[in-house]
Design an enzyme around this catalytic site. Structure first.
Site, PDB file in Angstrom:
ATOM      1  N   HIS A 153     -51.352  19.603 -10.371  1.00  0.00           N
ATOM      2  CA  HIS A 153     -50.748  20.604 -11.491  1.00  0.00           C
ATOM      3  C   HIS A 153     -49.882  20.031 -12.249  1.00  0.00           C
ATOM      4  O   HIS A 153     -48.729  19.129 -11.691  1.00  0.00           O
ATOM      5  CB  HIS A 153     -50.141  21.715 -10.632  1.00  0.00           C
ATOM      6  CG  HIS A 153     -49.597  22.929 -11.335  1.00  0.00           C
ATOM      7  ND1 HIS A 153     -50.143  23.803 -11.657  1.00  0.00           N
ATOM      8  CD2 HIS A 153     -48.170  23.125 -11.536  1.00  0.00           C
ATOM      9  CE1 HIS A 153     -49.183  24.661 -12.283  1.00  0.00           C
ATOM     10  NE2 HIS A 153     -48.366  24.202 -12.483  1.00  0.00           N
ATOM     11  N   MET A 206     -43.002  21.664 -20.071  1.00  0.00           N
ATOM     12  CA  MET A 206     -41.773  22.624 -20.514  1.00  0.00           C
ATOM     13  C   MET A 206     -41.328  22.070 -21.892  1.00  0.00           C
ATOM     14  O   MET A 206     -40.995  20.691 -21.944  1.00  0.00           O
ATOM     15  CB  MET A 206     -40.743  22.492 -19.609  1.00  0.00           C
ATOM     16  CG  MET A 206     -41.319  23.034 -18.061  1.00  0.00           C
ATOM     17  SD  MET A 206     -39.880  22.781 -16.789  1.00  0.00           S
ATOM     18  CE  MET A 206     -40.989  23.227 -15.546  1.00  0.00           C
ATOM     19  N   MET A 225     -45.830  25.379 -20.382  1.00  0.00           N
ATOM     20  CA  MET A 225     -44.533  26.553 -20.419  1.00  0.00           C
ATOM     21  C   MET A 225     -43.701  26.270 -21.736  1.00  0.00           C
ATOM     22  O   MET A 225     -42.695  25.613 -21.951  1.00  0.00           O
ATOM     23  CB  MET A 225     -43.558  26.210 -19.265  1.00  0.00           C
ATOM     24  CG  MET A 225     -44.173  26.998 -18.054  1.00  0.00           C
ATOM     25  SD  MET A 225     -43.238  26.201 -16.491  1.00  0.00           S
ATOM     26  CE  MET A 225     -44.357  24.890 -16.190  1.00  0.00           C
ATOM     27  N   ASP A 260     -48.070  30.063  -8.368  1.00  0.00           N
ATOM     28  CA  ASP A 260     -47.164  29.022  -8.553  1.00  0.00           C
ATOM     29  C   ASP A 260     -45.951  29.107  -8.309  1.00  0.00           C
ATOM     30  O   ASP A 260     -45.124  30.192  -8.936  1.00  0.00           O
ATOM     31  CB  ASP A 260     -47.522  28.468 -10.082  1.00  0.00           C
ATOM     32  CG  ASP A 260     -46.710  27.290 -10.322  1.00  0.00           C
ATOM     33  OD1 ASP A 260     -46.203  26.621  -9.599  1.00  0.00           O
ATOM     34  OD2 ASP A 260     -46.689  27.014 -11.508  1.00  0.00           O
ATOM     35  N   GLY A 261     -45.110  28.523  -7.271  1.00  0.00           N
ATOM     36  CA  GLY A 261     -43.917  28.577  -7.010  1.00  0.00           C
ATOM     37  C   GLY A 261     -43.697  29.086  -5.611  1.00  0.00           C
ATOM     38  O   GLY A 261     -43.978  30.053  -5.126  1.00  0.00           O
ATOM     39  N   GLY A 262     -42.686  28.213  -4.926  1.00  0.00           N
ATOM     40  CA  GLY A 262     -42.369  28.630  -3.692  1.00  0.00           C
ATOM     41  C   GLY A 262     -43.275  28.539  -2.278  1.00  0.00           C
ATOM     42  O   GLY A 262     -43.304  29.031  -1.416  1.00  0.00           O
ATOM     43  N   GLY A 304     -45.037  22.081  -5.282  1.00  0.00           N
ATOM     44  CA  GLY A 304     -44.346  21.214  -5.729  1.00  0.00           C
ATOM     45  C   GLY A 304     -43.182  20.455  -4.599  1.00  0.00           C
ATOM     46  O   GLY A 304     -43.795  19.507  -3.909  1.00  0.00           O
TER      47      GLY A 304
HETATM   48  C1  DX5 Z   1     -41.876  25.884 -12.182  1.00  0.00           C
HETATM   49  C2  DX5 Z   1     -43.421  25.172 -12.097  1.00  0.00           C
HETATM   50  C3  DX5 Z   1     -43.907  25.011 -10.769  1.00  0.00           C
HETATM   51  C4  DX5 Z   1     -43.230  24.246  -9.847  1.00  0.00           C
HETATM   52  C5  DX5 Z   1     -43.257  24.728  -8.367  1.00  0.00           C
HETATM   53  O1  DX5 Z   1     -41.743  26.194 -13.548  1.00  0.00           O
HETATM   54  O2  DX5 Z   1     -44.527  25.953 -12.891  1.00  0.00           O
HETATM   55  O3  DX5 Z   1     -45.374  24.228 -10.880  1.00  0.00           O
HETATM   56  O4  DX5 Z   1     -43.060  22.924 -10.021  1.00  0.00           O
HETATM   57  O5  DX5 Z   1     -42.432  23.882  -7.605  1.00  0.00           O
HETATM   58  P1  DX5 Z   1     -42.120  24.520  -5.929  1.00  0.00           P
HETATM   59  O6  DX5 Z   1     -43.492  24.491  -5.324  1.00  0.00           O
HETATM   60  O7  DX5 Z   1     -41.213  23.619  -5.521  1.00  0.00           O
HETATM   61  O8  DX5 Z   1     -41.783  25.912  -6.096  1.00  0.00           O
HETATM   62 ZN    ZN Z   2     -46.512  25.181 -12.932  1.00  0.00          ZN
END
Ligand code: DX5
Ligand code: ZN
Length: 217
Positions: free
Chosen positions: A32, A36, A67, A176-178, A198
């Site tokens: 992934h 940004m 993003m 996506d996220g957490g 991530g």
């Molecule tokens: C946040 C990103 C995610 C981020 C997730 O804007 O889109 O892909 O890397 O990170 P974790 O898994 O640490 O929440």
């Molecule tokens: Zn992402």
């Protein structure tokens, strides 16, 4: 079996090649890549030249999460730089331009998806459910890795699972996220096909162990 897509945002950018190899060897399904622009989100990550280098360094499926504002202006170039899937935020432009971005991605021969921020309801995906290859639900506010998982996104994921199954069963559902070994079972139960992770993956030396734990193996 759920797919795991490590997010490079939490990798060491000075050692990207090694980081990519470590998750590939650890059994990651996709990679992934978070792009940004400092406008759609209050952070700047990486762009086209870095994606081109990643493309040369790996044969992994590259899931590119844009993003950026007005993604229609750049979607095609991210395809040309090596993305296999490009996802665009429905909040990032007019509905007409989001549709145009998806068409550009498909015209480039790549998979196209839409993304919903936490405050965006499931119904916002409806106009694109039939043409999208994937719907990505943000389970943190986009912009940064390492944030706390928003469990209140689970009902939205369930709703989208039902709608996808009803109108376009081939469409994938990603979160996506957490995501980590504790939150992954909730996301899988709610109907996700792909989990982005991530910080959970890159903060652990044994990438294979954490990827397996997220899959519930
Ligand atoms: C946040 C990103 C995610 C981020 C997730 O804007 O889109 O892909 O890397 O990170 P974790 O898994 O640490 O929440
Ligand atoms: Zn992402």
């Amino acid at each position: 079996m759920v797919k795991v897509a490590p997010s490079l945002l939490s990798a060491d950018f000075a050692r990207l090649g090694e980081e990519i190899r470590s998750v590939r060897e650890g059994g990651a399904d996709w990679l992934h890549v978070d792009v940004m622009d400092g406008r759609f989100v209050p952070n700047i990550s990486l762009g086209l030249p870095v994606l081109s280098s990643i493309r040369k360094a790996t044969d992994m499926f590259l899931d590119v999460h844009l993003m950026i504002v007005e993604p229609v202006l750049y979607a095609r170039r991210f395809c040309e730089a090596g993305a296999d899937m490009v996802t665009v935020h429905v909040e990032a432009d007019t509905p007409e331009n989001i549709t145009a971005a998806l068409r550009d991605i498909h015209a480039a021969g790549k998979k196209a998806g839409i993304v919903l921020k936490p405050a965006t309801p499931a119904q916002a995906a409806e106009p694109w459910l039939r043409e999208a290859d994937m719907v990505l639900v943000m389970t943190v506010e986009p912009g940064f890795g390492g944030q706390k998982f928003m469990a209140d996104m689970l009902p939205k994921i369930r709703t989208l699972r039902e709608r996808i199954d009803a109108v376009h069963p081939g469409c994938l559902l990603e979160a996506d996220g957490g995501a980590d070994a504790n939150t992954a079972p909730l996301l899988i139960e709610a109907g996700c096909d792909v989990l982005v992770a991530g910080s959970a993956v890159f903060k652990q030396a044994d990438r294979g162990a954490v990827i397996r734990a997220i899959r519930g193996e």
